[in-house]
Design an enzyme around this catalytic site. Structure first.
Site, PDB file in Angstrom:
ATOM      1  N   CYS A  33      34.082  43.889 -23.794  1.00  0.00           N
ATOM      2  CA  CYS A  33      34.159  43.189 -25.087  1.00  0.00           C
ATOM      3  C   CYS A  33      32.855  42.558 -25.568  1.00  0.00           C
ATOM      4  O   CYS A  33      32.350  42.913 -26.625  1.00  0.00           O
ATOM      5  CB  CYS A  33      35.241  42.117 -25.003  1.00  0.00           C
ATOM      6  SG  CYS A  33      36.884  42.814 -24.789  1.00  0.00           S
TER       7      CYS A  33
HETATM    8  N1  LIG Z   1      39.548  44.785 -21.244  1.00  0.00           N
HETATM    9  C1  LIG Z   1      39.611  43.677 -21.920  1.00  0.00           C
HETATM   10  O1  LIG Z   1      39.448  42.608 -21.361  1.00  0.00           O
HETATM   11  C2  LIG Z   1      39.914  43.677 -23.415  1.00  0.00           C
HETATM   12  C3  LIG Z   1      40.241  42.472 -24.017  1.00  0.00           C
HETATM   13  C4  LIG Z   1      40.541  42.456 -25.358  1.00  0.00           C
HETATM   14  C5  LIG Z   1      40.482  43.610 -26.115  1.00  0.00           C
HETATM   15  N2  LIG Z   1      40.137  44.790 -25.525  1.00  0.00           N
HETATM   16  C6  LIG Z   1      40.115  45.984 -26.364  1.00  0.00           C
HETATM   17  O2  LIG Z   1      41.290  46.750 -26.112  1.00  0.00           O
HETATM   18  C7  LIG Z   1      41.008  48.148 -26.193  1.00  0.00           C
HETATM   19  C8  LIG Z   1      41.354  48.821 -24.879  1.00  0.00           C
HETATM   20  O3  LIG Z   1      40.546  48.277 -23.870  1.00  0.00           O
HETATM   21  P1  LIG Z   1      40.865  48.435 -22.322  1.00  0.00           P
HETATM   22  O4  LIG Z   1      39.989  47.461 -21.629  1.00  0.00           O
HETATM   23  O5  LIG Z   1      42.324  48.402 -22.085  1.00  0.00           O
HETATM   24  O6  LIG Z   1      40.316  49.915 -22.098  1.00  0.00           O
HETATM   25  P2  LIG Z   1      40.629  50.856 -20.838  1.00  0.00           P
HETATM   26  O7  LIG Z   1      39.528  51.851 -20.816  1.00  0.00           O
HETATM   27  O8  LIG Z   1      40.906  50.015 -19.641  1.00  0.00           O
HETATM   28  O9  LIG Z   1      41.978  51.552 -21.243  1.00  0.00           O
HETATM   29  C9  LIG Z   1      42.099  52.441 -22.292  1.00  0.00           C
HETATM   30  C10 LIG Z   1      42.959  53.619 -21.825  1.00  0.00           C
HETATM   31  O10 LIG Z   1      43.137  54.500 -22.930  1.00  0.00           O
HETATM   32  C11 LIG Z   1      43.183  55.824 -22.418  1.00  0.00           C
HETATM   33  N3  LIG Z   1      42.932  56.742 -23.514  1.00  0.00           N
HETATM   34  C12 LIG Z   1      41.750  57.088 -24.081  1.00  0.00           C
HETATM   35  N4  LIG Z   1      41.959  57.921 -25.113  1.00  0.00           N
HETATM   36  C13 LIG Z   1      43.282  58.102 -25.207  1.00  0.00           C
HETATM   37  C14 LIG Z   1      44.111  58.841 -26.082  1.00  0.00           C
HETATM   38  N5  LIG Z   1      43.601  59.542 -27.100  1.00  0.00           N
HETATM   39  N6  LIG Z   1      45.440  58.816 -25.877  1.00  0.00           N
HETATM   40  C15 LIG Z   1      45.979  58.103 -24.871  1.00  0.00           C
HETATM   41  N7  LIG Z   1      45.250  57.376 -24.009  1.00  0.00           N
HETATM   42  C16 LIG Z   1      43.921  57.372 -24.181  1.00  0.00           C
HETATM   43  C17 LIG Z   1      42.132  55.827 -21.322  1.00  0.00           C
HETATM   44  O11 LIG Z   1      42.365  56.850 -20.388  1.00  0.00           O
HETATM   45  C18 LIG Z   1      42.328  54.432 -20.717  1.00  0.00           C
HETATM   46  O12 LIG Z   1      43.201  54.431 -19.610  1.00  0.00           O
HETATM   47  C19 LIG Z   1      39.529  48.235 -26.562  1.00  0.00           C
HETATM   48  O13 LIG Z   1      39.414  48.332 -27.941  1.00  0.00           O
HETATM   49  C20 LIG Z   1      38.966  46.913 -26.089  1.00  0.00           C
HETATM   50  O14 LIG Z   1      37.814  46.541 -26.797  1.00  0.00           O
HETATM   51  C21 LIG Z   1      39.871  44.842 -24.183  1.00  0.00           C
END
Ligand SMILES: NC(=O)c1ccc[n+]([C@@H]2O[C@H](COP(=O)([O-])OP(=O)(O)OC[C@H]3O[C@@H](n4cnc5c(N)ncnc54)[C@H](O)[C@@H]3O)[C@@H](O)[C@H]2O)c1
Length: 433
Positions: free
Chosen positions: A270
């Site tokens: 983030c």
């Molecule tokens: N990790 C954090 O602490 C956090 C906090 C707040 C917001 N976010 C936001 O949330 C969103 C997700 O982050 P995250 O940390 O969970 O990411 P992540 O990489 O841990 O998880 C995302 C998942 O989506 C899957 N994926 C990718 N393309 C796909 C598709 N087309 N169809 C289905 N699955 C698909 C990936 O394989 C992965 O497992 C991002 O936008 C991030 O900025 C993350």
């Protein structure tokens, strides 16, 4: 949409979560625990295999919590074949930066295009991936409307930013207030109603743009303040003033001050990324987001600064960086979690390797990493191994036996102020950032 509301109330609505990572999996688990049938979708087959064998890869979701839900209320698939059944679809796919450090929303586009193929009347679609203002209305909505259905009438659409803080023991999905903004009143209302089933407090805002911007504002606030703390710490070091002691004193002011701490650089999915989503959008409007640029510049320079400080420590022992043994303690971006995304430790290891230092790492959360062609493995911390190092660098403040580490290491650079309690002769080995 009264029917969908009723279904949600009776826990009969089927909820699909697209992207089962740090954000999606805890969310899917919360809904499944409440008794909703959850269809999880992730294109990473390995992740689906792990989830379906109740083997969690996310520390905030212990495997024991996953086990009773699997194949009962939580059904996960590596494709979109079951999406048609869903009443609600929540998208939580990654939003990284491209090679040119501009927003890469291609994961959102892929997921939305898939949804668009099976979208049906009365569905509620919610985007949770962090993104720049306008994505929901200007990018997602037209793609979904390619189906021939009309947003706000045939289906509902909202944005709701995720605020999960991995590893936080106090604040979890359930008790972190959730902001929701829909493309129309009904979208906001129903999305809010859905989240209120699993989250204690829901805050409705007037549009998806407000909800999108809320997330970017929060994280820009943190990134800029950390940039300020880093700059102040660098200057304090030159002035021989302990920045951490100053912050500890300043935070006793009961109003008007919030403590942010210096460190080896920003990490995680983030903070290093989200502000650049905002500055990109500002750029499209012909405005430069100067605070963001400056904070990014200062924060991105921290790994290099750490290496310069290592060099100075080695100089005291009349050694050069080349061929010196440097141990990096902690390589994850954050304390006590197993996530190395954008971690400054990785950049520090790369710089040290380029400068021909003999670098190794120890981290109880990460067994091995591959950088280029080279594989690094976490080294167990023995008395002998520590004493063989020329410099030990604490990059992540994991819960470790620091008395043992200090006692057996020759020199230590502490970038997190975890050794503030060490006094006496041992203190002489330690340098703070
Ligand atoms: N990790 C954090 O602490 C956090 C906090 C707040 C917001 N976010 C936001 O949330 C969103 C997700 O982050 P995250 O940390 O969970 O990411 P992540 O990489 O841990 O998880 C995302 C998942 O989506 C899957 N994926 C990718 N393309 C796909 C598709 N087309 N169809 C289905 N699955 C698909 C990936 O394989 C992965 O497992 C991002 O936008 C991030 O900025 C993350």
């Amino acid at each position: 949409m009264e029917n969908l509301k009723k279904k949600i109330l009776q826990k009969k609505a089927i909820i699909s979560v697209i992207g089962l990572g740090y954000v999606g999996l805890p969310l899917a688990v919360e809904f499944a625990k409440k008794g909703f049938l959850v269809i999880g979708v992730d294109t990473d087959k390995e992740k689906i295999k792990k989830i379906n064998s109740a083997n969690s890869y996310i520390s905030d979701v212990p495997s024991a919590r996953l086990k009773p839900l699997i194949k009962k209320t939580l059904k996960c698939y590596p494709d979109y074949s079951k999406l048609k059944q869903a009443d609600v679809i929540i998208v939580a796919v990654p939003t990284p930066l491209s090679k040119t450090r501009s927003p890469d929303i291609s994961f959102i586009l892929k997921a939305i295009r898939k949804i668009s193929k099976t979208i049906k009347r009365n569905q509620l679609i919610i985007l949770e991936s962090t993104t720049y203002p306008g994505t929901t209305r200007d990018v997602v909505l037209p793609l979904l409307e390619e189906s021939g259905l009309k947003g706000g009438e045939d289906f509902l659409l909202a944005f709701s930013p995720e605020r999960v803080d991995p590893g936080n023991k106090k604040y979890k999905t359930k008790n972190i207030p959730k902001v929701v903004g829909g493309i129309n009143g009904e979208s906001t209302q129903l999305a809010g109603f859905l989240y209120s089933q699993i989250i204690e407090k829901v805050i409705s805002v007037s549009s998806p743009e407000i909800a999108e911007m809320t997330k970017l504002w929060e994280n820009t606030f943190r990134a800029v303040n950390i940039g300020l703390a880093n700059e102040m710490a660098l200057i304090c070091h030159k002035m021989n003033i302990d920045a951490w002691e100053v912050i500890a004193a300043a935070r006793t002011k009961p109003f008007g001050f919030l403590p942010f701490y210096p460190g080896p650089g920003l990490g995680g999915h983030c903070l290093p990324v989200d502000p650049l989503y905002f500055s990109y959008k500002a750029g499209l409007k012909g405005i430069e987001a100067r605070f963001i640029r400056l904070a990014d510049e200062i924060n991105s320079a921290m790994p290099n600064y750490v290496v310069e400080r290592i060099k100075k420590i080695l100089k005291r022992a009349k050694r050069a960086l080349c061929n010196s043994k440097i141990l990096i303690l902690g390589i994850t971006y954050k304390k006590n979690i197993a996530d190395i995304r954008e971690s400054p430790a990785i950049e520090i290891i790369k710089i040290l390797s380029r400068r021909k230092a003999r670098v190794s790492y120890s981290d109880p959360f990460i067994e091995k990493i591959k950088l280029g062609k080279r594989i690094f493995r976490s080294h167990p911390l023995s008395r002998r191994f520590l004493s063989q190092q020329d410099c030990v660098v604490i990059v992540t403040d994991h819960s470790l036996d620091y008395n043992f580490i200090v006692h057996n290491s020759p020199y230590i650079l502490d970038t997190r102020n975890v050794l503030s309690n060490i006094k006496g002769v041992e203190r002489k080995k330690i340098e703070k950032l």
